[in-house]
Scaffold this motif. Structure first.
Motif, PDB file in Angstrom:
ATOM      1  N   GLY A 100      -8.098  -2.229   0.299  1.00 46.66           N
ATOM      2  CA  GLY A 100      -9.553  -2.243   0.302  1.00 46.66           C
ATOM      3  C   GLY A 100     -10.095  -3.596  -0.126  1.00 46.66           C
ATOM      4  N   GLU A 102     -15.649  -0.724  -3.822  1.00 46.20           N
ATOM      5  CA  GLU A 102     -15.380  -0.384  -2.415  1.00 46.20           C
ATOM      6  C   GLU A 102     -16.651   0.154  -1.751  1.00 46.20           C
ATOM      7  N   GLN A 139      -3.714   0.578  -1.710  1.00 46.59           N
ATOM      8  CA  GLN A 139      -4.547   0.560  -0.495  1.00 46.59           C
ATOM      9  C   GLN A 139      -5.067  -0.839  -0.276  1.00 46.59           C
ATOM     10  N   PHE A 148       0.787  -1.220   0.000  1.00 44.73           N
ATOM     11  CA  PHE A 148       0.000   0.000   0.000  1.00 44.73           C
ATOM     12  C   PHE A 148       0.819   1.270   0.000  1.00 44.73           C
ATOM     13  N   ASP A 197      -6.375  -0.873 -10.264  1.00 45.31           N
ATOM     14  CA  ASP A 197      -6.176   0.448  -9.671  1.00 45.31           C
ATOM     15  C   ASP A 197      -7.050   1.483 -10.387  1.00 45.31           C
TER      16      ASP A 197
END
Ligand SMILES: Nc1ncnc2c1ncn2[C@@H]1O[C@H](COP(=O)(O)OP(=O)(O)OP(=O)(O)O)[C@@H](O)[C@H]1O
Ligand SMILES: [Mg+2]
Length: 395
Positions: free
Chosen positions: A255, A213, A253, A123, A153
Motif C-alpha cells: 500500500g 491508506e 501488503q 507481501f 504494520d
C-alpha cells in the motif's frame, strides 16, 4: 442451517463483543507475563557474551574491571560477572578511547556518512519480516549503533515484541501516522519512544496507520495533489542526526505506507521463506513493486538505494525442496541473496511466544545446542547486513 444462525445480534455487535472479550483476555495475559509495575527491562549479559559482542577476550574485561576502568560489572555466585546494556555501551566508550582504529567499538556514522534506512518487505504474510527486523535492530543496538525501529504494520507485531500493546498503550495516537498525516502532522520526535535496549528507540504502530491508506487517495486528488511518497522521508529528515540506522518493518501488503517506506529507504531487505508458494507470491510482489515504484519514480520519487538483499528465513537445511528453492534463487539473483540464512528454530518461535527475541531471552531457558545454532544463524545474517551498512559508508 437456520439453527446455526444467530438472528438476535448484528454482525457488528457480535464482532465488537468478541473484540472486547479478546482485549480483556490479552490484557490479563500481558499482566501475567509482565506485571504492570515492573517496567520491562533487558536482562544483564554475562561477561562471556559481552566479550563476544565487543570482540575482546573475557580476561581483558576482567582486567579492565580490576583496574577500575569502565563500568563495574555485577558479580554473582561463583564470581560470574554481568553487564547491563548501559554497561556495554559504557565499555564501548572506554575501549574506543584506546582503539588503534577509530570506530572499532563505536562503529556508527562519522561526518559525511548518510543515515541508513533499511526497509524490510514482502507481501507474503509470515515470511519473517518482523522477526528479521527486530533481531537486526536489537543486534545493531547491542553492537553500538544508534537505531530507530519503525513499526509500519497496523498489526503492530514489532511494537509488541518491544513491550508495547497497541490496543492499550497507544490510545491517543503515537504511531508514525501522526507524523505523516496530511492535516496537522506532529514532529516525528513526538512519537519516538525509548525501549529497554540501550541505543534502540521505536515508533510503535497500531490500526491508526490504516488511515494513511484511506487519506492518501483523497490527498492525491485534492488541491496540489500531495506527494504521499515523500512523507516518511521528510519525517525521518527531522531526526536524521540522532541515529545511524533506521529499520522499518512493513505490513504484508503493497500500500501507500510500504511505498513511502520504500521511497525513504537506502536499503531493502526482502524476506523469503524458501517454498514454492512463497516464491511464486514473491514473483507477483516484485512485479507489482517494480510497476508501482516506476510510477513513483516518474513522479519524482527518490528511487536511489545502496543495496537490496533477499534473506532466506525459517530455513530447514535438511529439507530437499527448500534447498532447491534456495539454489534456484541464488542462481537467479546471485549476490543479491545473503550468504547466510535464518534457520527455522524453536528457540526463535518459543521466544516469540513470550514476545521476546533471541537476544532478550535467557540462554538457560533453552536447549543449549538449539539456542546456539539459532543465535549463530541470526548473528551471521545480521553481520552480513552490518557489513553492507559499513560499505555504504565507504568502509
Ligand atoms: N527463524 C524462525 N524460526 C522459527 N519460527 C520463526 C522464525 N522466523 C519467524 N518465525 C515465526 O513465524 C511467524 C511469522 O514470523 P514474522 O511475524 O516474523 O513474519 P512476518 O513476515 O512479519 O509476518 P506478517 O506478514 O504477518 O507481518 C512468527 O510466529 C514467528 O515467531
Ligand atoms: Mg510482521
Amino acid at each position: 442451517m437456520a439453527g446455526m444462525q444467530d438472528t438476535t445480534t448484528r454482525i457488528d455487535t457480535l464482532v465488537g463483543d468478541h473484540a472486547r472479550l479478546l482485549s480483556e483476555r490479552l490484557q490479563a495475559h500481558r499482566a501475567q507475563l509482565f506485571p504492570p509495575d515492573a517496567r520491562r527491562a533487558l536482562r544483564k549479559f554475562t561477561s562471556g557474551e559481552v566479550a563476544q559482542l565487543l570482540g575482546v577476550k573475557d580476561g581483558y574485561l576482567r582486567k579492565l574491571s580490576l583496574e577500575g576502568k569502565g563500568p563495574a560489572p555485577e558479580t554473582r555466585a561463583g564470581g560470574r560477572r554481568y553487564y547491563s546494556p548501559e554497561d556495554i555501551q559504557a565499555l564501548r566508550r572506554t575501549l574506543e578511547t584506546g582503539a588503534k582504529t577509530p570506530g572499532t567499538y563505536l562503529p556508527g556514522r562519522r561526518a559525511g556518512d548518510k543515515l541508513q534506512v533499511i526497509t524490510v518487505i514482502n507481501f507474503k504474510g509470515g515470511s519473517g519480516k518482523t522477526t528479521t527486523a527486530a533481531h537486526l535492530a536489537q543486534k545493531m543496538a547491542l553492537d553500538g549503533y544508534r537505531v530507530l525501529a519503525i513499526d509500519l504494520d497496523p498489526q503492530a507485531s514489532l511494537s509488541a515484541l518491544h513491550g508495547f500493546q497497541p490496543e492499550f498503550d497507544l490510545l491517543d495516537g503515537g504511531t508514525l501516522y501522526d507524523a505523516i498525516r496530511y492535516d496537522d502532522p506532529v514532529p516525528l520526535r513526538e512519537v519516538i519512544q525509548q525501549t529497554y535496549f540501550t541505543n534502540l528507540d521505536i515508533v510503535p504502530g497500531n490500526l491508526d496507520l490504516m488511515e494513511f491508506e484511506h487519506d492518501t487517495p483523497r490527498a492525491l486528488s485534492g488541491e496540489g495533489g500531495a506527494l504521499f511518497f515523500t512523507r516518511v522521508d521528510a519525517a525521518l529528515a527531522s531526526v536524521e542526526g540522532d541515529y545511524d540506522v533506521v529499520v522499518i518493518d512493513c505490513p504484508p501488503q503493497l500500500g501507500f505506507l510500504t511505498m513511502s517506506a520504500l521511497s525513504a529507504a537506502t536499503a531493502i531487505l526482502v524476506t523469503v521463506h524458501p517454498q514454492m508458494l512463497d516464491v511464486m507470491s514473491m514473483c507477483q510482489f516484485l512485479l507489482m513493486t517494480s510497476n508501482l515504484l516506476g510510477v513513483v519514480g516518474d513522479a519524482g520519487g527518490d528511487m536511489s538505494y545502496d543495496w537490496l538483499r533477499y534473506v532466506v528465513t525459517r530455513y530447514e537445511p535438511g529439507d530437499g525442496p527448500q534447498n532447491q528453492m534456495v539454489s534456484f534463487m541464488r542462481s537467479m539473483f546471485g549476490e543479491h541473496v545473503l550468504n547466510h540464512t535464518v534457520l527455522k528454530s524453536t528457540a526463535i518461535s518459543d521466544a516469540g511466544i513470550t514476545k521476546q527475541t533471541l537476544y532478550e531471552v535467557e540462554k538457560s531457558q533453552f536447549t543449549r545446542a538449539t539456542y546456539e545454532r539459532a543465535l549463530e544463524s541470526l548473528n551471521a545474517v545480521n553481520g552480513e547486513i552490518t557489513d553492507l551498512v559499513q560499505q555504504a559508508w565507504g568502509r
